[in-house]
Each structure stands twice: as structure tokens, then as C-alpha cells.
Write a protein that holds these residues in place. Sequence first.
Motif, PDB file in Angstrom:
ATOM      1  N   LYS A 139       0.808  -1.233   0.000  1.00  0.00           N
ATOM      2  CA  LYS A 139       0.000   0.000   0.000  1.00  0.00           C
ATOM      3  C   LYS A 139       0.842   1.285   0.000  1.00  0.00           C
ATOM      4  O   LYS A 139       0.445   2.300  -0.544  1.00  0.00           O
ATOM      5  CB  LYS A 139      -0.928   0.013   1.229  1.00  0.00           C
ATOM      6  CG  LYS A 139      -2.035  -1.014   1.155  1.00  0.00           C
ATOM      7  CD  LYS A 139      -3.172  -0.544   0.271  1.00  0.00           C
ATOM      8  CE  LYS A 139      -4.074  -1.696  -0.103  1.00  0.00           C
ATOM      9  NZ  LYS A 139      -4.851  -1.477  -1.309  1.00  0.00           N
ATOM     10  N   GLU A 142       1.819   2.094  -3.409  1.00  0.00           N
ATOM     11  CA  GLU A 142       0.594   2.236  -4.178  1.00  0.00           C
ATOM     12  C   GLU A 142       0.051   3.668  -4.083  1.00  0.00           C
ATOM     13  O   GLU A 142      -0.371   4.250  -5.073  1.00  0.00           O
ATOM     14  CB  GLU A 142      -0.440   1.249  -3.656  1.00  0.00           C
ATOM     15  CG  GLU A 142      -1.676   1.160  -4.523  1.00  0.00           C
ATOM     16  CD  GLU A 142      -2.537  -0.007  -4.106  1.00  0.00           C
ATOM     17  OE1 GLU A 142      -2.552  -1.007  -4.814  1.00  0.00           O
ATOM     18  OE2 GLU A 142      -3.201   0.096  -3.062  1.00  0.00           O
ATOM     19  N   GLN A 146      -0.704   6.143  -7.131  1.00  0.00           N
ATOM     20  CA  GLN A 146      -2.039   6.747  -7.329  1.00  0.00           C
ATOM     21  C   GLN A 146      -1.928   8.272  -7.434  1.00  0.00           C
ATOM     22  O   GLN A 146      -2.615   8.902  -8.238  1.00  0.00           O
ATOM     23  CB  GLN A 146      -2.968   6.361  -6.174  1.00  0.00           C
ATOM     24  CG  GLN A 146      -3.412   4.909  -6.254  1.00  0.00           C
ATOM     25  CD  GLN A 146      -3.997   4.401  -4.942  1.00  0.00           C
ATOM     26  OE1 GLN A 146      -3.700   4.929  -3.871  1.00  0.00           O
ATOM     27  NE2 GLN A 146      -4.827   3.363  -5.034  1.00  0.00           N
ATOM     28  N   CYS A 338      -6.640   0.444  -7.519  1.00  0.00           N
ATOM     29  CA  CYS A 338      -5.523  -0.114  -6.748  1.00  0.00           C
ATOM     30  C   CYS A 338      -5.076  -1.429  -7.406  1.00  0.00           C
ATOM     31  O   CYS A 338      -5.775  -1.971  -8.252  1.00  0.00           O
ATOM     32  CB  CYS A 338      -5.885  -0.293  -5.270  1.00  0.00           C
ATOM     33  SG  CYS A 338      -7.346  -1.263  -5.022  1.00  0.00           S
ATOM     34  N   TYR A 339      -3.910  -1.908  -6.985  1.00  0.00           N
ATOM     35  CA  TYR A 339      -3.317  -3.059  -7.671  1.00  0.00           C
ATOM     36  C   TYR A 339      -4.159  -4.320  -7.485  1.00  0.00           C
ATOM     37  O   TYR A 339      -4.229  -5.181  -8.348  1.00  0.00           O
ATOM     38  CB  TYR A 339      -1.893  -3.252  -7.142  1.00  0.00           C
ATOM     39  CG  TYR A 339      -1.048  -4.171  -8.003  1.00  0.00           C
ATOM     40  CD1 TYR A 339      -1.082  -4.081  -9.392  1.00  0.00           C
ATOM     41  CD2 TYR A 339      -0.200  -5.132  -7.423  1.00  0.00           C
ATOM     42  CE1 TYR A 339      -0.308  -4.916 -10.183  1.00  0.00           C
ATOM     43  CE2 TYR A 339       0.575  -5.966  -8.204  1.00  0.00           C
ATOM     44  CZ  TYR A 339       0.520  -5.856  -9.589  1.00  0.00           C
ATOM     45  OH  TYR A 339       1.296  -6.683 -10.368  1.00  0.00           O
ATOM     46  N   MET A 443       2.868  -2.833 -11.016  1.00  0.00           N
ATOM     47  CA  MET A 443       1.940  -2.033 -10.219  1.00  0.00           C
ATOM     48  C   MET A 443       1.730  -0.658 -10.881  1.00  0.00           C
ATOM     49  O   MET A 443       0.599  -0.191 -11.045  1.00  0.00           O
ATOM     50  CB  MET A 443       2.572  -1.835  -8.845  1.00  0.00           C
ATOM     51  CG  MET A 443       1.620  -1.668  -7.730  1.00  0.00           C
ATOM     52  SD  MET A 443       2.631  -1.667  -6.220  1.00  0.00           S
ATOM     53  CE  MET A 443       1.360  -1.678  -5.035  1.00  0.00           C
ATOM     54  N   GLU A 444       2.837  -0.051 -11.275  1.00  0.00           N
ATOM     55  CA  GLU A 444       2.752   1.278 -11.904  1.00  0.00           C
ATOM     56  C   GLU A 444       1.959   1.205 -13.199  1.00  0.00           C
ATOM     57  O   GLU A 444       1.088   2.033 -13.465  1.00  0.00           O
ATOM     58  CB  GLU A 444       4.153   1.802 -12.233  1.00  0.00           C
ATOM     59  CG  GLU A 444       4.918   2.273 -11.035  1.00  0.00           C
ATOM     60  CD  GLU A 444       6.260   2.871 -11.439  1.00  0.00           C
ATOM     61  OE1 GLU A 444       6.287   3.955 -12.018  1.00  0.00           O
ATOM     62  OE2 GLU A 444       7.281   2.218 -11.181  1.00  0.00           O
ATOM     63  N   ILE A 447      -1.882   0.473 -12.512  1.00  0.00           N
ATOM     64  CA  ILE A 447      -2.638   1.583 -11.898  1.00  0.00           C
ATOM     65  C   ILE A 447      -2.727   2.775 -12.860  1.00  0.00           C
ATOM     66  O   ILE A 447      -3.801   3.361 -13.047  1.00  0.00           O
ATOM     67  CB  ILE A 447      -2.018   1.985 -10.544  1.00  0.00           C
ATOM     68  CG1 ILE A 447      -2.193   0.835  -9.551  1.00  0.00           C
ATOM     69  CG2 ILE A 447      -2.634   3.278  -9.999  1.00  0.00           C
ATOM     70  CD1 ILE A 447      -1.566   1.040  -8.190  1.00  0.00           C
TER      71      ILE A 447
END
Length: 489
Positions: A139, A142, A146, A338-339, A443-444, A447
Amino acid sequence: MMISVILISLVLFLLSAQFLNMQWKSCGFPPGPTPFPIIGSIWWINFRADHRSLKKLAKTYGNICTLWLGHRPMMVLYGFQAVKNGLTNNSEDVSGRLQTYIFNKLADGKGILVSNGLIWKQQRHFGFGTLRKLGMGNKGMERGIQTEARYLVEFFRDKEGEAVDPSFPIVHAVSNVICAVVFGHRFSLEDKTFHQLIEAFDYIVAFGNSRFYYMCEMFPWFAEHLPGPLQKARFSRDFVCSFVRQEIKSHREKGRIDEPEDFIDFYLKQLEKTKNVPNSTFDEDNMVQSVFDLFLGGSETTATTLRWALLYMLVYPDIQDKVQKELDAVLSPSHLICYEDRKKLPYTNAVVHEILRFSSIVLITIPREAVKDTTVLGYHVPKGTLIMANVDSALFDPDYWETPHQFNPGHFLDKGGNFVTREAFLAFSAGHRACPGETMAKMELFIMFCSLLQKFKFTLPEGVKEINTDFVFGSTMKPHPYKLCAVLR
Ligand code: HEM
């Protein structure tokens, strides 16, 4: 006159002896083009490892062959089986990075990307352990992604559907994720230093697989004395390093090492902890180079992939449509991506993976080096042999992908429409030196891609009918500059 004849005869004799010696030495290696003294056999691929030359090499000599970089043998691995087995069967033995004239000039054996031995082990372990402490894969990071996704959405919203080149805002968003973690702050889009940093990294990356690079490796004396690309690459490197040193200085002045907030704080704390430990590799030079490597490894790659992502959405509007339908069906319009959402969005997740496969931005790994005598794919490989894996050939291997040359998200879906991983998906390489930033990159990408497609429909500017999907050749394969319109949905 007599002296000249003697000298020429001597040179010819030495070259012939070298030539015979190289033929003899090449006997134990996989097949390959004839090596010559000084230039080796890199001439065969026209002093540049590109798609076409590597394919031709594999077709002529097989999936495991040898090129000579000057007097150094380099095994070239082609196709999924050779790449995977070659990098993983005796993974630790082939976990070295090549040490060459240029690499030493640019990194001096420090940091993570091109270091070796204890330095590599400690810096990689500490570097990515610290990124995890700072939230990589959870998180913590994350939230940073975001935030940058939100700025990117704002950038496109402000353009109100006007045609715009998305490259710089994307580079800006992705680089800021790593800046926040490493330096503890982000840059504004207008920041002059930020522009200079990006320019410097771009130059170093472009230099990395250019013809000039190979020339410099073979003729270091000329590279050293002639003004030109090597000097510019060093200048770019020095610019980045002095920026990092400046950041370290201001972190020292803040004196936060008891409550570290970012990578530099953690590193300063580590310096303090290990100052009396014999053989410790933690020092300011390694800190600067590690920061350099995280930035280099972490921003250009991910940003280039995201640029391809939007380009493919323009080229395949039906796929864009399908992603948006899935997003709309599963998430409310105001939902903050979110992922974890990927688990509910199998088609979108498959599209993100297909973007990574199809754009195949890393053609070859930075060559590895055998750290001891070992065996690679049945061949005896003496210590010091280089190993170059053609990652791209695994991502397009016709034995492992149903339609390798088509953009097909179905590659990552089973019959029931569930997301599936594929063994030939080696975009992040394999073995001990595989990319440690894979989770962060995914992840990048997920998102930022979903946040953009949730808000905008991407279209070609009015009057533009076609878009160039060829790549610009460099250390990473980038798309040609293009413009798009982001229309609010
Ligand atoms: C789409 C994004 C990315 C792609 C396609 C990618 C791909 C790769 C590949 C193919 C390698 C070479 C591995 C080998 O030698 O076998 C590598 C190494 C590396 N990557 Fe990535 N990468 C990405 C993103 C990232 C990110 C986000 C970071 C970190 C912040 C990162 C940091 C590194 C580092 C430090 C290495 C060197 C590892 C070592 O030598 O031990 N990369 N990457």
C-alpha cells in the motif's frame, strides 16, 4: 625502408598468430562467425545487436552461438528454451555483469546494475530490501503511484481533448514515483533540473546499444581521446551524480537518520551502522551509483512501456473498448484504482501483460559474465565468458505463443476468460540477475493504465489515419513520437 618492412612483417606475423589462436580457442564454443584479431566477430552483426541481425545469427548458427567482442567470447542465447535454461540452470555461475572499458568509465563497478561480487550482492539486497520497507509491492508505494496517476489524469483533462504528445508527462509521472521514494520529493512538470536529468538519462540509454558504443569498447584509446558520444555520456553521468550528491548533502543536513523517510535516509543510516564493519561495501560512491541505477532501471523502462500502452489503444480501439467495458462493469466511476483490482479485471490485466510482451522494450539483457568455469546448455564455459540473452526472442517464440506477431490479450487468458501467466513471458529476464523491480513496474503500469482508461477515451487526432508502430532502436525499444487526443468519458 628496411625498418618499415620488418615492422610490417612483424605486425602481420602477430596478427596471423592471433588469428590462429582465436580459431583454436573458438573450437570449444558454440558455432559462430569467424573471429578476427581486434574486431572479433561483432562485424557479422554490423556492430549492433538489433532484431534482424540477431535473428539472422540464430538462423545461420543456431539458438546457441558465439560472437567475439574483440578477443572476448560471448555466447548468444536465442528463443525461450535457450534463454530460460541458459540463465537459470547454473544461475549463480552466470550472475556476473560484463566489465568493460565503457562500463568501468560510467559506473566504476559500483551500484547494482553493472557491479559484481560482494558489491552487487550487498547493494542489490540492501537497495530492494529498502524499497520494500518504503512500500514497494504494498500500500505504501501504491499511494505514491495513485498520486502520480492523478496528476497524469489532470494533465490530460487540462488539454480538453486537444492533440498532445503524451511522452513527457508519462516520463514525468513514472520518474516521480521513484523520486518520491529515493529523494523524498517529487518534481513539477516545469522543473528545469528535472528536464536536464531526463535528458541525461535518455542520452546514456541511447548510447548503450549504439554502433559508437561497440567502437569505443574495441578502440578505447580513440574513444578516450576523441571528443564525441563517450564524452557526452560521461558528462550526462556526471550531471546526474552531482545532482544525487547534492541531495545526499541536503539529507545529511536534515539529520533524519533515526527516523528515515526515504532511500537516501536509509542509506545514510546504513553507512553509520557499517562504518566499522570490515569489507562493508556501503559508501557514498555506492550510494550515488545505486540511486543512479534505481532511477535508470526504474523510470525509462516503465515510461516507455506506458507510451506503447497508449499507442496500442489508438491502434486497437476495439481492445480499448473492451478494457473500458470491463472497468465500467466492475468498478464505480469514482473508484480509486488499486493493484488488487487486477484480480477482478482479468481482461485488463491480460492487456497490460500483452503490452509488456508485444512492446518487448528490452531486446537483450546487459551481457552477463561467467564468474567461474561452468556449463551453459551443455557447453563448457570458461570464467570470464560473456552471455547475452535475447529476451525479445522468447517473447516472440512461435513455439510458445499462439500468434506471436499479433497484439493478442488472449495470450494471457484461459478458455474461461481467467488471467493466466505464461512461462515464456521473460520481459523481466530470469535467474539471479532478473529484474528486481518487476512488481513495482507491474503495479505502476496497471494503476496508471487503468486510471487513464477509466477517465478518457484515447483517439487519433483529427485527420490522422495511421500511426507508426515501428520502434526507435536504442538500449530500449521506444515508439516514434506520436500525438493523441484524450476525450473525457
Ligand atoms: C517495464 C518495466 C521494466 C522492464 C521491462 C525491466 C526489465 C529488466 C531486464 C530485462 C533486466 C535485466 C536482467 C538481466 O540481466 O537478466 C532488468 C534489470 C534491472 N532492473 Fe528492470 N525492468 C523494468 C522496471 C524496473 C523498475 C521499476 C526497477 C526499479 C526501480 C528496475 C530496476 C532494475 C535493476 C536495478 C536491474 C539490474 C539488476 C541486477 O543487475 O542485479 N527495473 N530489468
